[in-house]
Design an enzyme around this catalytic site. Structure first.
Site, PDB file in Angstrom:
ATOM      1  CE  LYS A  67      32.750  40.395  42.372  1.00 43.99           C
ATOM      2  NZ  LYS A  67      33.839  39.707  41.715  1.00 43.99           N
ATOM      3  NE  ARG A  68      35.359  41.591  49.624  1.00 43.79           N
ATOM      4  CZ  ARG A  68      36.457  42.305  49.461  1.00 43.79           C
ATOM      5  NH1 ARG A  68      36.865  43.123  50.399  1.00 43.79           N
ATOM      6  NH2 ARG A  68      37.151  42.211  48.345  1.00 43.79           N
TER       7      ARG A  68
END
Ligand code: GLU
Length: 491
Positions: free
Chosen positions: A247-248
């Protein structure tokens, strides 16, 4: 064999991403295949990072994908007392101990180990404190953590992972790990095991990043006197640069919600995700749900990491081309009625839907969907590339304008004349349209393709599409005439 029970336990700290969705799908298929149950558990012990929005996003994403669960959602936070009680039991049974070492002391030892180029591991100084010593420190109000007492035995702890095979770790390499923090909060590793024991989980199917936790978790199972589940770890999903998809670092491109917004058919995404790390011996790519349940097996899961071949730079293939192709396959193969229902929200979002489509224009709408889907890849394409079918206000593709219209200055005169011919017809049919176009081209002494391709640009805004004779008939006299006369806007 007792009932198969698997679980999907997301931490609600962000959106549902494709890696998480894939794990959920594998568990779901496994449960279905074995007539078992899938438990959904929200692992929200990290109160600071968990959000309601994320919980809703995860439930929503799973529901959209069509992944159903049999129990839950349970919430890890509701079982805090059990996690504490488990730690207490481990203390009482001698499997854990209170450690009063301060941060500073531990830091100094870590630095000393680093200076000596050795690996640091907690040395266990508090492991053998006598009950009197512990009582004294507690009476002094010293803070403590609770550590697991890793057996000091030779040899290794091991398990047979269903994907990675035999995995072993020397007891000597497992430090006395913390299970309860100094603020009395049990650590995730323990909570996860306590919950899996309570939920009677028989098979733990999760990402390969859980592999490093497994030996310590097995120690906890053994110390808590619980039977061991079967473990199966799934390969990681990497991008083209071999970096782990997260996600990051990858943002929205890995969010299930993104695929929904970009016009994926839920089942097409499920079908694609299943293939990210699993295959059949004949490399089949398209499966219905019953076929997938039949074919799915942990033995087909690969050990090598899967590559998610997304390309940010190409708007057409905004994601893995295989995903797009699978989506296009379903879009073209599914029942028109069903597809029409999936397309509707995309038209609504662009203000291209009015109630008329639901009633008197229903058959026109269905016919349109059927005609144009052959070239489309996503549901969104109907509202973007297909906009001219639903509105008079549509953009003109630059290439279509340059190549099919502007290149032939005569079209400025010809197209209004062609419009007159169509206007004179009682009604445009495929055959009439063909006759009109051919006669017109002959009179103008030009190849029929020239007025026909120009008409395509003016009527649909596109350079390619379904048979133009069919389109003249489909759009009808009024629109055909008006749009052909529109050529003066461009020349
Ligand atoms: N809550 C963990 C996660 O989201 C689950 C790990 C596990 O399956 O044991 O990564």
């Amino acid at each position: 064999m007792s009932e198969v029970r698997v679980r999907f336990p997301p931490s609600p700290t962000g959106y549902l991403h494709i890696g998480g969705a894939r794990t959920a799908i594998y568990n779901w298929l496994f449960a279905k295949k074995h007539g078992g149950k899938l438990v959904l558990r929200i692992e929200d012990t990290d109160a600071e990072r968990s959000t309601q929005e994320s919980i809703e996003g995860i439930l929503d994403g799973l529901t959209w994908l069509g992944v159903t669960w049999d129990e839950g959602p349970y919430f890890q936070s509701e079982h805090a007392a059990e996690h504490v009680a488990a730690a207490q039991r481990l203390l009482e049974s001698g499997h854990a101990y209170k450690c009063f070492c301060t941060k500073e002391e531990l830091e100094a030892k870590r630095e000393a180990a680093a200076a000596a180029k050795g690996d640091y591991q907690y040395d266990g100084v508090c492991r053998d404190l006598s009950p009197a010593q512990v009582a004294e420190k507690e009476a002094d109000g010293l803070p403590f953590v609770i550590r697991f007492k890793t057996p000091r035995t030779e040899g290794k702890i091991g398990f047979d992972d269903q994907v990675y095979g035999r995995v072993e770790r020397a007891y000597a390499d497992i430090e006395d790990f913390v299970i309860v923090r100094s603020n009395s909060m049990p650590l995730y590793l323990l909570c996860n095991v306590v919950d899996d024991i309570r939920d009677r989980i028989t098979h733990i199917i999760r990402g390969q990043d859980g592999l490093a936790n497994t030996p310590r978790q097995i120690l906890l199972y053994q110390a808590l006197g619980a039977p061991l589940p079967v473990f199966a770890h799934m390969p990681l999903t990497l991008d083209l640069q071999k970096a782990k998809i997260s996600k990051r670092s990858h943002g929205e491109i890995v969010a299930v919600q993104y695929y929904r917004e970009q016009g994926f058919i839920p089942w097409a995404l499920v079908n694609f995700l299943v293939l990210l790390g699993w295959s059949t011996s004949d490399d089949r790519e398209i499966f219905s749900l019953p076929e997938l349940i039949e074919a799915f097996d942990l033995s087909g899961v690969t050990r090598s990491n899967s590559i998610f071949n997304y390309r940010k730079d190409d708007p057409k293939f905004f994601t893995d081309p295989k995903a797009i192709n699978i989506n296009a396959h379903y879009l073209r193969a599914m029942a028109v009625e069903e597809l029409a229902g999936l397309v509707q929200p995309f038209l609504e979002r662009e203000g291209l839907w009015d109630d008329a489509y639901a009633a008197e224009k229903r058959s026109w709408y269905l016919k349109t969907i059927e005609m144009i889907r052959e070239r489309f890849h996503t549901l969104k394409d109907f509202a973007t590339i297909g906009r001219a079918y639903f509105s008079d206000d549509f953009p003109m593709d630059e290439q279509a304008l340059a190549k099919n219209v502007l290149k032939h200055p005569e079209l400025k005169e010809w197209l209004p004349k062609l419009a007159d011919r169509f206007e004179a017809l009682p009604e445009i049919t495929h055959d009439e349209a063909e006759r009109v176009c051919r006669e017109f081209a002959e009179e103008m002494q030009v190849k029929p393709g020239i007025p026909i391709n120009a008409a395509r640009a003016l009527i649909t805004g596109q350079i390619k599409g379904p048979s133009m004779f069919e389109l003249f008939a489909h759009f009808g006299k009024e629109k055909v005439v008006a749009r052909l006369r529109n050529v003066t806007q461009y020349m």
